[in-house]
Design a protein around this motif. Sequence first.
Motif, PDB file in Angstrom:
ATOM      1  N   TYR A 234       2.836 -20.004  25.552  1.00 23.89           N
ATOM      2  CA  TYR A 234       2.508 -18.693  24.968  1.00 23.89           C
ATOM      3  C   TYR A 234       2.956 -17.566  25.887  1.00 23.89           C
ATOM      4  CZ  TYR A 234      -1.771 -17.366  27.660  1.00 23.89           C
ATOM      5  OH  TYR A 234      -2.669 -16.981  28.632  1.00 23.89           O
ATOM      6  N   GLU A 235       2.776 -16.338  25.384  1.00 23.64           N
ATOM      7  CA  GLU A 235       3.101 -15.110  26.121  1.00 23.64           C
ATOM      8  C   GLU A 235       4.528 -15.195  26.670  1.00 23.64           C
ATOM      9  OE1 GLU A 235       2.155 -11.210  27.236  1.00 23.64           O
ATOM     10  OE2 GLU A 235       1.115 -12.595  25.874  1.00 23.64           O
TER      11      GLU A 235
ATOM     12  N   TYR B 112       9.665 -10.617  22.603  1.00 26.32           N
ATOM     13  CA  TYR B 112       8.300 -10.903  23.043  1.00 26.32           C
ATOM     14  C   TYR B 112       7.605 -11.679  21.938  1.00 26.32           C
ATOM     15  CZ  TYR B 112       3.330 -10.132  24.093  1.00 26.32           C
ATOM     16  OH  TYR B 112       1.991 -10.315  24.318  1.00 26.32           O
TER      17      TYR B 112
ATOM     18  N   SER C 258      -1.361 -12.030  24.195  1.00 24.07           N
ATOM     19  CA  SER C 258      -1.498 -13.169  23.296  1.00 24.07           C
ATOM     20  C   SER C 258      -2.904 -13.749  23.368  1.00 24.07           C
ATOM     21  CB  SER C 258      -0.493 -14.262  23.668  1.00 24.07           C
ATOM     22  OG  SER C 258       0.821 -13.800  23.586  1.00 24.07           O
ATOM     23  N   GLN C 259      -3.462 -14.074  22.220  1.00 25.87           N
ATOM     24  CA  GLN C 259      -4.737 -14.769  22.146  1.00 25.87           C
ATOM     25  C   GLN C 259      -4.568 -16.186  21.602  1.00 25.87           C
ATOM     26  OE1 GLN C 259      -7.685 -13.199  23.333  1.00 25.87           O
ATOM     27  NE2 GLN C 259      -6.046 -11.869  24.067  1.00 25.87           N
ATOM     28  N   ASN C 260      -3.341 -16.554  21.285  1.00 24.80           N
ATOM     29  CA  ASN C 260      -3.021 -17.894  20.810  1.00 24.80           C
ATOM     30  C   ASN C 260      -1.866 -18.468  21.606  1.00 24.80           C
ATOM     31  OD1 ASN C 260      -4.868 -17.924  18.674  1.00 24.80           O
ATOM     32  ND2 ASN C 260      -3.412 -16.976  17.276  1.00 24.80           N
ATOM     33  N   SER C 261      -1.859 -19.781  21.717  1.00 26.31           N
ATOM     34  CA  SER C 261      -0.668 -20.509  22.154  1.00 26.31           C
ATOM     35  C   SER C 261      -0.165 -21.311  20.960  1.00 26.31           C
ATOM     36  CB  SER C 261      -1.006 -21.454  23.309  1.00 26.31           C
ATOM     37  OG  SER C 261      -1.940 -22.454  22.898  1.00 26.31           O
TER      38      SER C 261
ATOM     39  N   SER D 129       4.206 -13.459  20.875  1.00 24.46           N
ATOM     40  CA  SER D 129       2.791 -13.488  21.249  1.00 24.46           C
ATOM     41  C   SER D 129       1.964 -14.459  20.425  1.00 24.46           C
ATOM     42  CB  SER D 129       2.177 -12.089  21.124  1.00 24.46           C
ATOM     43  OG  SER D 129       2.158 -11.686  19.760  1.00 24.46           O
ATOM     44  N   PHE D 130       2.497 -14.941  19.296  1.00 27.38           N
ATOM     45  CA  PHE D 130       1.811 -15.936  18.460  1.00 27.38           C
ATOM     46  C   PHE D 130       0.423 -15.481  18.026  1.00 27.38           C
ATOM     47  CE2 PHE D 130       4.265 -18.616  21.651  1.00 27.38           C
ATOM     48  CZ  PHE D 130       5.413 -18.639  20.874  1.00 27.38           C
ATOM     49  N   THR D 131       0.271 -14.196  17.733  1.00 31.04           N
ATOM     50  CA  THR D 131      -1.042 -13.689  17.356  1.00 31.04           C
ATOM     51  C   THR D 131      -1.201 -13.499  15.847  1.00 31.04           C
ATOM     52  OG1 THR D 131      -0.263 -11.442  17.746  1.00 31.04           O
ATOM     53  CG2 THR D 131      -1.448 -12.521  19.535  1.00 31.04           C
TER      54      THR D 131
ATOM     55  N   ARG E 219       0.220  -7.537  30.089  1.00 32.19           N
ATOM     56  CA  ARG E 219       1.228  -7.090  29.135  1.00 32.19           C
ATOM     57  C   ARG E 219       2.399  -6.463  29.874  1.00 32.19           C
ATOM     58  NH1 ARG E 219       4.592  -6.652  25.669  1.00 32.19           N
ATOM     59  NH2 ARG E 219       4.300  -5.827  23.558  1.00 32.19           N
TER      60      ARG E 219
ATOM     61  N   TYR F 265       7.629  -9.036  18.991  1.00 28.77           N
ATOM     62  CA  TYR F 265       6.888  -7.776  19.144  1.00 28.77           C
ATOM     63  C   TYR F 265       7.520  -6.867  20.203  1.00 28.77           C
ATOM     64  CZ  TYR F 265       3.233  -9.517  16.112  1.00 28.77           C
ATOM     65  OH  TYR F 265       2.535  -9.991  15.022  1.00 28.77           O
TER      66      TYR F 265
END
Length: 360
Positions: A157-158, A197, A19-22, A199-201, A186, A211
């Motif tokens: 996140y994640e 899963y 994830s790169q976003n929360s 991830s909010f990406t 991961r 995902y």
Amino acid sequence: MILTQLAGCLVDTPVFSLSQNSIRLLPANSARLYATLSTPTSQNVFTFSAWVKRGSYNVRHTIFGVAGTSNSMLEFTATDTLSLTLNGVVAAVSTKVFRDNSSWYHVVYSQNGSTQTLYVNNVSVATGTTANTTFNTAVEHQIGSVAGTNFFDGYIYEINFVDGSALTPSEFATTNATTGVWEPKRYAGTYGANGFYLSFTQTFSNVGKDYSGNSRSFNTSFLTQNDICYDIVKNNYATVCASYSYGLLSVSKGGLEATFKSSTVTNFQTFASLPISSGKFYWEATITGLGFNAGGIFFGVAKSDSELAYSNTQNSKAWTYYTYNGNKYFSSSTAYSSRSEEHTSELQSRQYLVCRLLLE
């Protein structure tokens, strides 16, 4: 006062392996995510893992809950312990408290038969042996609330949910060999029938997309595009320091809003949750009220052994903008009216404040 650009709420990054976003969940909006699970691989063998950052404390914050009247939830309590309640019975509760709203916590709930284990940052903080009859069943599960109450305030996140395996935190995180920081990795295993899963990406329309391969996507309730944020473990943003309020300030909205609790509060300060020593920094704030008793609000930068003020003795190590009169002060009771070239600090306007700072 609302800090409008501390937590870096931005949108639409590409899909990465992690994830790169929360997402930011705000109790005032009753924000949450929810989905109904199905027949599990193994009802009483599963693992829930998530990274969370609290926006306030001394308030109940549900991380993971079940809809309906079962009263089953994983939460931070009003005394800031981590607690698991199953069917209205407290199954496990930590003795340690979690009040640092500058840090990300890795929270893991592992169910193995009739045994529950709670972890925070790879440390077991509580265990229990209470029967579970609601989690991992064909009912609605919620991220950030339980039965539409006790909403989470902060960032998350994640999120991994693994059906059929009772796992330890090391399946979802690892210690960075260089920094020593516990950080996400991961998950490489299988998810089982009810696994997911998040991830909010993706863009806001797909924010709850699953995902795991199970298509167990979550619906969103009262989230907006601005609630998709870049604030993650490897890119930790400052918020208002909730623990430095002595009970006089109410910190909310993901740690971005601070409000005086009483009209008797005067000359009180708080600061950003992350200290700085060098580099370039930028932040904004919106003043929604000029303070009680026709007073004003100080805004600026101070060394750790100083404070914001407009007296010579108190302000010797600070740059201050005073909303009451629009004056700016540095090392003197005499106000300056223009940008300080020497310190490259800019403090503007009585309502909308912008600060740019270069420390060398």
